[in-house]
Design an enzyme around this catalytic site. Structure first.
Site, PDB file in Angstrom:
ATOM      1  N   SER A 101       0.832  -1.208   0.000  1.00 12.73           N
ATOM      2  CA  SER A 101       0.000   0.000   0.000  1.00 12.73           C
ATOM      3  C   SER A 101       0.868   1.260   0.000  1.00 12.73           C
ATOM      4  O   SER A 101       1.841   1.376   0.749  1.00 12.73           O
ATOM      5  CB  SER A 101      -0.903   0.016   1.234  1.00 12.73           C
ATOM      6  OG  SER A 101      -1.503   1.284   1.354  1.00 12.73           O
ATOM      7  N   SER A 139      -0.420   4.179   0.723  1.00 15.07           N
ATOM      8  CA  SER A 139      -1.075   5.169   1.575  1.00 15.07           C
ATOM      9  C   SER A 139      -0.163   5.761   2.657  1.00 15.07           C
ATOM     10  O   SER A 139      -0.213   6.977   2.891  1.00 15.07           O
ATOM     11  CB  SER A 139      -2.334   4.568   2.209  1.00 15.07           C
ATOM     12  OG  SER A 139      -3.276   4.309   1.200  1.00 15.07           O
ATOM     13  N   LYS A 164     -13.892  -3.254   2.310  1.00 20.28           N
ATOM     14  CA  LYS A 164     -14.660  -2.000   2.201  1.00 20.28           C
ATOM     15  C   LYS A 164     -16.154  -2.182   2.477  1.00 20.28           C
ATOM     16  O   LYS A 164     -16.796  -1.278   3.002  1.00 20.28           O
ATOM     17  CB  LYS A 164     -14.473  -1.382   0.815  1.00 20.28           C
ATOM     18  CG  LYS A 164     -13.089  -0.769   0.591  1.00 20.28           C
ATOM     19  CD  LYS A 164     -13.043  -0.069  -0.747  1.00 20.28           C
ATOM     20  CE  LYS A 164     -11.660   0.445  -1.048  1.00 20.28           C
ATOM     21  NZ  LYS A 164     -11.597   1.205  -2.300  1.00 20.28           N
ATOM     22  N   ASN A 205     -14.248   3.505   2.851  1.00 19.46           N
ATOM     23  CA  ASN A 205     -12.779   3.412   2.740  1.00 19.46           C
ATOM     24  C   ASN A 205     -12.074   4.287   3.769  1.00 19.46           C
ATOM     25  O   ASN A 205     -10.853   4.247   3.879  1.00 19.46           O
ATOM     26  CB  ASN A 205     -12.298   3.756   1.322  1.00 19.46           C
ATOM     27  CG  ASN A 205     -12.290   5.244   1.047  1.00 19.46           C
ATOM     28  OD1 ASN A 205     -13.028   5.999   1.676  1.00 19.46           O
ATOM     29  ND2 ASN A 205     -11.475   5.678   0.116  1.00 19.46           N
ATOM     30  N   THR A 215     -21.778  -9.695 -15.978  1.00 14.11           N
ATOM     31  CA  THR A 215     -23.029 -10.119 -15.346  1.00 14.11           C
ATOM     32  C   THR A 215     -23.975  -8.915 -15.347  1.00 14.11           C
ATOM     33  O   THR A 215     -23.850  -8.020 -14.505  1.00 14.11           O
ATOM     34  CB  THR A 215     -22.758 -10.576 -13.892  1.00 14.11           C
ATOM     35  OG1 THR A 215     -21.599 -11.427 -13.898  1.00 14.11           O
ATOM     36  CG2 THR A 215     -23.938 -11.301 -13.297  1.00 14.11           C
ATOM     37  N   VAL A 216     -24.899  -8.879 -16.298  1.00 16.83           N
ATOM     38  CA  VAL A 216     -25.726  -7.677 -16.490  1.00 16.83           C
ATOM     39  C   VAL A 216     -26.600  -7.400 -15.261  1.00 16.83           C
ATOM     40  O   VAL A 216     -26.861  -6.248 -14.919  1.00 16.83           O
ATOM     41  CB  VAL A 216     -26.584  -7.795 -17.777  1.00 16.83           C
ATOM     42  CG1 VAL A 216     -27.428  -6.544 -17.992  1.00 16.83           C
ATOM     43  CG2 VAL A 216     -25.686  -8.029 -18.981  1.00 16.83           C
TER      44      VAL A 216
HETATM   45  P1  ATR Z   1     -14.236  -4.494  -7.059  1.00 12.88           P
HETATM   46  O1  ATR Z   1     -14.473  -4.206  -5.609  1.00 12.88           O
HETATM   47  O2  ATR Z   1     -12.823  -4.301  -7.514  1.00 12.88           O
HETATM   48  O3  ATR Z   1     -15.203  -3.791  -7.941  1.00 12.88           O
HETATM   49  P2  ATR Z   1     -15.742  -6.894  -7.535  1.00 12.88           P
HETATM   50  O4  ATR Z   1     -16.895  -6.366  -6.758  1.00 12.88           O
HETATM   51  O5  ATR Z   1     -15.337  -8.313  -7.385  1.00 12.88           O
HETATM   52  O6  ATR Z   1     -14.425  -6.067  -7.212  1.00 12.88           O
HETATM   53  O7  ATR Z   1     -16.005  -6.566  -9.098  1.00 12.88           O
HETATM   54  C1  ATR Z   1     -15.098  -6.944 -10.082  1.00 12.88           C
HETATM   55  C2  ATR Z   1     -15.558  -6.423 -11.431  1.00 12.88           C
HETATM   56  O8  ATR Z   1     -14.664  -6.921 -12.444  1.00 12.88           O
HETATM   57  C3  ATR Z   1     -16.940  -6.895 -11.823  1.00 12.88           C
HETATM   58  O9  ATR Z   1     -17.526  -5.958 -12.712  1.00 12.88           O
HETATM   59  C4  ATR Z   1     -16.625  -8.200 -12.559  1.00 12.88           C
HETATM   60  O10 ATR Z   1     -17.627  -8.649 -13.461  1.00 12.88           O
HETATM   61  P3  ATR Z   1     -18.803  -9.627 -12.921  1.00 12.88           P
HETATM   62  O11 ATR Z   1     -19.698  -8.771 -12.078  1.00 12.88           O
HETATM   63  O12 ATR Z   1     -19.461 -10.141 -14.158  1.00 12.88           O
HETATM   64  O13 ATR Z   1     -18.114 -10.713 -12.124  1.00 12.88           O
HETATM   65  C5  ATR Z   1     -15.396  -7.782 -13.322  1.00 12.88           C
HETATM   66  N1  ATR Z   1     -14.612  -8.974 -13.717  1.00 12.88           N
HETATM   67  C6  ATR Z   1     -13.759  -9.686 -12.932  1.00 12.88           C
HETATM   68  N2  ATR Z   1     -13.241 -10.734 -13.632  1.00 12.88           N
HETATM   69  C7  ATR Z   1     -13.776 -10.659 -14.886  1.00 12.88           C
HETATM   70  C8  ATR Z   1     -13.618 -11.420 -16.091  1.00 12.88           C
HETATM   71  N3  ATR Z   1     -12.794 -12.478 -16.138  1.00 12.88           N
HETATM   72  N4  ATR Z   1     -14.310 -11.022 -17.195  1.00 12.88           N
HETATM   73  C9  ATR Z   1     -15.137  -9.971 -17.170  1.00 12.88           C
HETATM   74  N5  ATR Z   1     -15.333  -9.207 -16.062  1.00 12.88           N
HETATM   75  C10 ATR Z   1     -14.657  -9.533 -14.943  1.00 12.88           C
END
Ligand code: ATR
Length: 280
Positions: free
Chosen positions: A15, A17, A66, A87, A154-155
């Site tokens: 980090s 920070s 968080k 945060n 994931t829509v």
């Molecule tokens: P953060 O706190 O960093 O946002 P998160 O809540 O796990 O972490 O979200 C990760 C993001 O990266 C999400 O939008 C995730 O898509 P999904 O909601 O469909 O999982 C995206 N992401 C992570 N790995 C991915 C992959 N291999 N392909 C497409 N999107 C991905």
């Protein structure tokens, strides 16, 4: 009196920070200490409470705590309520633990003031719908873009963010959601923000050509020494690109403001920080 702060995360060894806040302390002539604390799901809450009991003035919270941090706080500032995450925890003299989310304000400060890219009236696209994406939606809406679209693998997660902000006072901005594939049906965007965790893995969803207007800004919320895959792709598409270094510094400045009541002049910190980072 020296105010004590720490950042809690897992992993936490890298980090930046402590470096940033120590420099802020020097710039504002505040006597502070700022350390790193490694946490686990089981120990996180206890670490925060102990820090408070021992007279700590606050802490920053980073991945993966968080969301968990919301439960530890006795009060949430509007920023944290909208973000659904915390945060920055302010440990007040009256015993309250007040949770804030400074990521969105930090990103907006970087985009609008440092990069000088006004968001008002622009078409904005967020890639990703996780915690990082949700954290910046509120402050983005406050800047009054003409449209805000969220694309995600994931829509349903993107739809859930839309749903959450449907009753927000800033809702008046047309919002929509889709898969990455369906982005080809959208008019070009002026600002594209990468909020996926894919940059960490050196990867990028497949995005259509013509996604951005010629003067577009492509902003990666992630900071790394080299340009991310997203930044390289956007540069090839003709966009202006930025990584999340400014956001990292500005979210820290917002946290410092919450705790110490003064916002460091971040522009003065940049050269020193870049120098320290390169030596890191
Ligand atoms: P953060 O706190 O960093 O946002 P998160 O809540 O796990 O972490 O979200 C990760 C993001 O990266 C999400 O939008 C995730 O898509 P999904 O909601 O469909 O999982 C995206 N992401 C992570 N790995 C991915 C992959 N291999 N392909 C497409 N999107 C991905």
């Amino acid at each position: 009196m020296i105010n004590a702060y720490t950042v809690i995360g897992q992993p936490i060894a890298h980090s930046l920070s402590p470096m940033i806040h120590s420099l802020f302390g020097e710039l504002t002539q505040r006597r502070i200490t700022y350390t790193r604390t490694e946490g686990t799901d089981a120990s996180f809450e206890g670490i925060v409470k102990q820090w408070h009991d021992r007279g700590g003035k606050g802490c920053n919270v980073t991945a993966p705590f968080k969301e968990q941090a919301v439960q530890v706080c006795s009060h949430l500032a509007r920023s944290a309520d909208r973000a659904g995450s915390v945060n920055t925890i302010h440990m007040r003299r009256d015993g309250e633990l007040v949770g804030h989310s400074t990521d969105g304000a930090g990103m907006m400060h970087d985009i609008e003031r440092n990069i000088r890219f006004p968001v008002r009236g622009r078409r904005v696209l967020i890639l990703g719908a996780g915690g990082a994406a949700r954290g910046v939606v509120g402050p983005l809406l406050d800047a009054r873009p003409s449209a805000l679209h969220i694309a995600n693998r994931t829509v349903s997660r993107a739809d859930a963010i839309l749903q959450y902000f449907a009753d927000d006072p800033a809702a008046g901005v047309p919002m929509s959601a889709s898969s990455y594939e369906a982005l080809s049906e959208q008019a070009p965007f002026d600002l594209v923000i990468n909020a996926t965790s894919l940059s960490l893995a050196g990867s990028l969803p497949t995005l259509p050509d013509g996604l951005m207007t010629p003067q577009a800004l492509a902003y990666d919320m992630m900071y790394s020494r080299e340009a991310t895959v997203f930044m390289r792709w956007a540069h090839d598409q003709g966009a202006t690109v930025s990584d999340g270094f400014g956001m990292l510094v500005e979210q820290a400045a917002e946290a410092f403001l919450v705790w110490e009541g003064v916002r460091p002049k971040t522009r003065m910190a940049w050269p020193r920080l870049l120098e320290l980072l390169n030596a890191h």
